[in-house]
Scaffold this active site. Sequence first.
Site, PDB file in Angstrom:
ATOM      1  N   HIS A  71       0.846  -1.189   0.000  1.00 20.81           N
ATOM      2  CA  HIS A  71       0.000   0.000   0.000  1.00 20.81           C
ATOM      3  C   HIS A  71       0.884   1.242   0.000  1.00 20.81           C
ATOM      4  O   HIS A  71       2.038   1.202   0.429  1.00 20.81           O
ATOM      5  CB  HIS A  71      -0.920  -0.013   1.208  1.00 20.81           C
ATOM      6  CG  HIS A  71      -2.005  -1.043   1.108  1.00 20.81           C
ATOM      7  ND1 HIS A  71      -3.017  -1.146   2.021  1.00 20.81           N
ATOM      8  CD2 HIS A  71      -2.242  -2.021   0.191  1.00 20.81           C
ATOM      9  CE1 HIS A  71      -3.831  -2.116   1.679  1.00 20.81           C
ATOM     10  NE2 HIS A  71      -3.363  -2.677   0.565  1.00 20.81           N
ATOM     11  N   GLU A  73       0.899   3.995   1.790  1.00 17.21           N
ATOM     12  CA  GLU A  73       1.399   4.466   3.078  1.00 17.21           C
ATOM     13  C   GLU A  73       2.488   3.549   3.620  1.00 17.21           C
ATOM     14  O   GLU A  73       3.455   4.006   4.240  1.00 17.21           O
ATOM     15  CB  GLU A  73       0.266   4.652   4.084  1.00 17.21           C
ATOM     16  CG  GLU A  73      -0.564   3.420   4.354  1.00 17.21           C
ATOM     17  CD  GLU A  73      -1.758   3.256   3.434  1.00 17.21           C
ATOM     18  OE1 GLU A  73      -1.590   3.322   2.207  1.00 17.21           O
ATOM     19  OE2 GLU A  73      -2.872   3.030   3.955  1.00 17.21           O
ATOM     20  N   CYS A  99      -5.982   0.979   5.555  1.00 16.36           N
ATOM     21  CA  CYS A  99      -6.530  -0.284   6.051  1.00 16.36           C
ATOM     22  C   CYS A  99      -6.033  -0.503   7.485  1.00 16.36           C
ATOM     23  O   CYS A  99      -5.193   0.250   7.982  1.00 16.36           O
ATOM     24  CB  CYS A  99      -6.108  -1.441   5.147  1.00 16.36           C
ATOM     25  SG  CYS A  99      -4.344  -1.831   5.233  1.00 16.36           S
ATOM     26  N   CYS A 102      -2.093  -1.042   7.661  1.00 19.33           N
ATOM     27  CA  CYS A 102      -1.343   0.199   7.476  1.00 19.33           C
ATOM     28  C   CYS A 102      -1.546   1.143   8.661  1.00 19.33           C
ATOM     29  O   CYS A 102      -0.638   1.885   9.029  1.00 19.33           O
ATOM     30  CB  CYS A 102      -1.722   0.866   6.158  1.00 19.33           C
ATOM     31  SG  CYS A 102      -1.082  -0.036   4.719  1.00 19.33           S
TER      32      CYS A 102
END
Length: 146
Positions: A71, A73, A99, A102
């Site tokens: 992802h 981030e 999510c 993360c």
Amino acid sequence: MDFFIKQRILDKRYLQMAMLWAENSYCKRKRVGALIVKDKMIISDGYNGTPSGFENNCEDENGLTKSYVLHAEANAITKIACSNNSSKNATLYITTSPCIECSKLIIQAGINRVVYSEVYSLMNGIFLLKKADIEVIKIDKIELEK
């Protein structure tokens, strides 16, 4: 100009920059961009994609996202780990809300603000951030276009 107005203007600008950064992603289903900002300085960036050295295809033959895609981030946070910068008390600007996995990284990285525009399919990441007393701000795309 009032501090909160100035901060909102900066938040919108950095979020717009994260949206531009998302365009670097090779993912077809969803492109996500992230910036980590501290003291008005971008200290890291990321977009969703495969790990370094892997092919740039994020989806399998059925159009599903491959399990090892990072992802945005997570990419930005891991870049911090390889630098001399610290993300403690920084702001994460992300095009889509994080999510749960993360969000754990965000908490552990010491980031104290998260600004996002779109809602991820699950809200449990946002709930976890709020439980950790991280400031979470949503700025709608409509507001960004003004």
